[in-house]
Design a protein around this motif. Structure first.
Motif, mmCIF file in Angstrom:
data_model
loop_
_atom_site.group_PDB
_atom_site.id
_atom_site.type_symbol
_atom_site.label_atom_id
_atom_site.label_comp_id
_atom_site.label_asym_id
_atom_site.label_seq_id
_atom_site.Cartn_x
_atom_site.Cartn_y
_atom_site.Cartn_z
ATOM 1 N N SER A 62 11.640 -72.810 -17.820
ATOM 2 C CA SER A 62 12.679 -72.052 -17.111
ATOM 3 C C SER A 62 13.441 -72.931 -16.126
ATOM 4 O O SER A 62 14.653 -72.778 -15.953
ATOM 5 C CB SER A 62 12.062 -70.869 -16.365
ATOM 6 N N ALA A 63 12.731 -73.855 -15.474
ATOM 7 C CA ALA A 63 13.394 -74.759 -14.530
ATOM 8 C C ALA A 63 14.278 -75.770 -15.259
ATOM 9 O O ALA A 63 15.358 -76.105 -14.790
ATOM 10 C CB ALA A 63 12.350 -75.494 -13.689
ATOM 11 N N ALA A 64 13.816 -76.228 -16.412
ATOM 12 C CA ALA A 64 14.564 -77.246 -17.160
ATOM 13 C C ALA A 64 15.729 -76.648 -17.939
ATOM 14 O O ALA A 64 16.807 -77.242 -18.007
ATOM 15 C CB ALA A 64 13.628 -77.982 -18.115
ATOM 16 N N PHE A 65 15.497 -75.510 -18.529
ATOM 17 C CA PHE A 65 16.502 -74.872 -19.394
ATOM 18 C C PHE A 65 16.644 -73.392 -19.017
ATOM 19 O O PHE A 65 16.213 -72.511 -19.758
ATOM 20 C CB PHE A 65 16.085 -74.997 -20.866
ATOM 21 N N PRO A 66 17.240 -73.116 -17.856
ATOM 22 C CA PRO A 66 17.287 -71.731 -17.363
ATOM 23 C C PRO A 66 18.027 -70.752 -18.270
ATOM 24 O O PRO A 66 17.769 -69.556 -18.213
ATOM 25 C CB PRO A 66 17.985 -71.858 -16.006
ATOM 26 N N ASN A 67 18.897 -71.227 -19.106
ATOM 27 C CA ASN A 67 19.666 -70.338 -19.975
ATOM 28 C C ASN A 67 19.201 -70.358 -21.421
ATOM 29 O O ASN A 67 19.928 -69.920 -22.307
ATOM 30 C CB ASN A 67 21.155 -70.708 -19.908
ATOM 31 N N SER A 68 17.992 -70.864 -21.644
ATOM 32 C CA SER A 68 17.483 -70.987 -23.004
ATOM 33 C C SER A 68 16.095 -70.368 -23.106
ATOM 34 O O SER A 68 15.202 -70.687 -22.309
ATOM 35 C CB SER A 68 17.426 -72.470 -23.407
ATOM 36 N N HIS A 69 15.911 -69.502 -24.073
ATOM 37 C CA HIS A 69 14.629 -68.838 -24.295
ATOM 38 C C HIS A 69 13.676 -69.763 -25.047
ATOM 39 O O HIS A 69 14.067 -70.405 -26.018
ATOM 40 C CB HIS A 69 14.845 -67.548 -25.098
ATOM 41 N N LEU A 70 12.437 -69.850 -24.582
ATOM 42 C CA LEU A 70 11.410 -70.642 -25.259
ATOM 43 C C LEU A 70 10.769 -69.785 -26.338
ATOM 44 O O LEU A 70 10.276 -68.696 -26.069
ATOM 45 C CB LEU A 70 10.357 -71.121 -24.252
ATOM 46 N N ASN A 71 10.751 -70.292 -27.551
ATOM 47 C CA ASN A 71 10.243 -69.524 -28.695
ATOM 48 C C ASN A 71 8.748 -69.705 -28.912
ATOM 49 O O ASN A 71 8.301 -69.871 -30.039
ATOM 50 C CB ASN A 71 10.990 -69.933 -29.972
ATOM 51 N N GLY A 72 7.968 -69.699 -27.857
ATOM 52 C CA GLY A 72 6.525 -69.796 -27.974
ATOM 53 C C GLY A 72 5.985 -71.061 -27.341
ATOM 54 O O GLY A 72 6.694 -72.057 -27.178
ATOM 55 N N PHE A 73 4.714 -70.997 -26.985
ATOM 56 C CA PHE A 73 4.048 -72.127 -26.338
ATOM 57 C C PHE A 73 4.137 -73.385 -27.192
ATOM 58 O O PHE A 73 4.397 -74.465 -26.701
ATOM 59 C CB PHE A 73 2.586 -71.755 -26.060
ATOM 60 N N VAL A 74 3.918 -73.259 -28.482
ATOM 61 C CA VAL A 74 4.061 -74.386 -29.404
ATOM 62 C C VAL A 74 5.405 -74.223 -30.104
ATOM 63 O O VAL A 74 5.613 -73.278 -30.849
ATOM 64 C CB VAL A 74 2.909 -74.430 -30.432
ATOM 65 N N SER A 75 6.325 -75.148 -29.798
ATOM 66 C CA SER A 75 7.683 -75.045 -30.318
ATOM 67 C C SER A 75 8.334 -76.422 -30.339
ATOM 68 O O SER A 75 8.152 -77.219 -29.416
ATOM 69 C CB SER A 75 8.508 -74.104 -29.421
ATOM 70 N N SER A 76 9.110 -76.668 -31.349
ATOM 71 C CA SER A 76 9.834 -77.952 -31.423
ATOM 72 C C SER A 76 10.857 -78.076 -30.297
ATOM 73 O O SER A 76 11.366 -79.168 -30.037
ATOM 74 C CB SER A 76 10.513 -78.107 -32.781
ATOM 75 N N GLN A 77 11.147 -76.984 -29.597
ATOM 76 C CA GLN A 77 12.078 -77.024 -28.465
ATOM 77 C C GLN A 77 11.608 -77.993 -27.373
ATOM 78 O O GLN A 77 12.425 -78.547 -26.646
ATOM 79 C CB GLN A 77 12.229 -75.634 -27.852
ATOM 80 N N TRP A 78 10.297 -78.201 -27.260
ATOM 81 C CA TRP A 78 9.765 -79.092 -26.231
ATOM 82 C C TRP A 78 10.265 -80.518 -26.404
ATOM 83 O O TRP A 78 10.345 -81.280 -25.451
ATOM 84 C CB TRP A 78 8.236 -79.067 -26.228
ATOM 85 N N LYS A 79 10.632 -80.880 -27.617
ATOM 86 C CA LYS A 79 11.153 -82.232 -27.861
ATOM 87 C C LYS A 79 12.464 -82.461 -27.109
ATOM 88 O O LYS A 79 12.812 -83.600 -26.816
ATOM 89 C CB LYS A 79 11.324 -82.473 -29.351
ATOM 90 N N ASP A 80 13.174 -81.370 -26.793
ATOM 91 C CA ASP A 80 14.414 -81.481 -26.025
ATOM 92 C C ASP A 80 14.166 -82.039 -24.621
ATOM 93 O O ASP A 80 15.084 -82.544 -23.980
ATOM 94 C CB ASP A 80 15.112 -80.120 -25.902
ATOM 95 N N MET A 81 12.920 -81.930 -24.148
ATOM 96 C CA MET A 81 12.553 -82.439 -22.838
ATOM 97 C C MET A 81 11.844 -83.796 -22.961
ATOM 98 O O MET A 81 11.449 -84.376 -21.961
ATOM 99 C CB MET A 81 11.643 -81.439 -22.112
ATOM 100 N N GLY A 82 11.690 -84.266 -24.184
ATOM 101 C CA GLY A 82 11.078 -85.573 -24.369
ATOM 102 C C GLY A 82 9.599 -85.560 -24.701
ATOM 103 O O GLY A 82 8.980 -86.612 -24.803
ATOM 104 N N TRP A 83 9.022 -84.359 -24.864
ATOM 105 C CA TRP A 83 7.619 -84.322 -25.296
ATOM 106 C C TRP A 83 7.563 -84.845 -26.725
ATOM 107 O O TRP A 83 8.510 -84.698 -27.493
ATOM 108 C CB TRP A 83 7.041 -82.910 -25.190
ATOM 109 N N GLN A 84 6.462 -85.458 -27.071
ATOM 110 C CA GLN A 84 6.378 -86.128 -28.360
ATOM 111 C C GLN A 84 6.237 -85.177 -29.535
ATOM 112 O O GLN A 84 6.579 -85.518 -30.654
ATOM 113 C CB GLN A 84 5.226 -87.133 -28.353
ATOM 114 N N GLY A 85 5.734 -83.989 -29.284
ATOM 115 C CA GLY A 85 5.552 -83.030 -30.368
ATOM 116 C C GLY A 85 5.863 -81.621 -29.914
ATOM 117 O O GLY A 85 6.385 -81.389 -28.824
ATOM 118 N N ALA A 86 5.510 -80.677 -30.755
ATOM 119 C CA ALA A 86 5.798 -79.271 -30.485
ATOM 120 C C ALA A 86 4.852 -78.658 -29.452
ATOM 121 O O ALA A 86 5.125 -77.599 -28.914
ATOM 122 C CB ALA A 86 5.728 -78.478 -31.790
ATOM 123 N N ASP A 87 3.731 -79.325 -29.178
ATOM 124 C CA ASP A 87 2.753 -78.833 -28.209
ATOM 125 C C ASP A 87 2.654 -79.832 -27.062
ATOM 126 O O ASP A 87 1.979 -80.857 -27.177
ATOM 127 C CB ASP A 87 1.395 -78.653 -28.877
#
Length: 185
Positions: free
Chosen positions: A17-42
């Protein structure tokens, strides 16, 4: 009492929410995390050396200094290039570097910078979190100045550590906010 996994999920949701306040996270394990530089979906698999403390530091940074956090995450007002560091990899490495630099696992300081830090910590219980924020900003500044590549990550981290040790040992520094590199907002 809440389980560790439940707490982890809550903290990760807060971070999203702090990083992407206007974007809904589609679950704890999600490829969206790569947008923040995490190496994988988890993202929980990326903590290694910095552990949960890395995540806690990043969440602190995002809430205490949202403007600087957003600038670093998105390179607002800066340069974004193919040679950028992975943001979330830096999160973990900075926490680990600070733990080593300050001898936090040994129980007693082994450097002048660590002694100076303990004096600051005695007066401000948030000193580690504040130092983490300063360290991230210093690392980013050095990375850009050196036009470093991913293979030079350790060189930049070593330079970051050297600068932080130097500043912590300065006579004029009695709190983190006195450090010359404290430019957070």
């Amino acid at each position: 009492m809440k389980s560790f996994l439940l707490i982890l999920c809550e903290v990760l949701k807060d971070l999203w929410s702090a990083a992407f306040p206007n974007s809904h996270l589609n679950g704890f394990v999600s490829s969206q995390w790569k947008d923040m530089g995490w190496q994988g979906a988890d993202p929980s698999t990326d903590f290694r050396g910095g552990g949960f403390m890395s995540l806690d530091n990043l969440l602190f940074f995002s809430k205490r200094y949202p403007k600087t956090f957003q600038q670093l995450l998105y390179k607002k007002g800066g340069r974004k290039a193919t040679w950028e560091y992975p943001f979330s990899v830096a999160v973990v490495n900075i926490t680990f570097m600070l733990i080593q630099m300050l001898n936090l696992w040994s129980g007693k300081p082994r450097s002048w910078a660590a002694v100076c830090f303990l004096r600051i910590l005695a007066e401000d219980e948030m000193a580690f979190e504040l130092l983490y924020c300063v360290a991230f900003k210093v690392m980013d500044t050095l990375w850009l100045a050196m036009r470093a590549s991913y293979t030079e990550f350790n060189v930049v981290m070593k330079a970051t550590r050297g600068q932080l040790e130097h500043e912590l040992a300065m006579e004029s520094v009695s709190r983190i906010e006195d450090m010359p590199s404290y430019t957070l907002h």
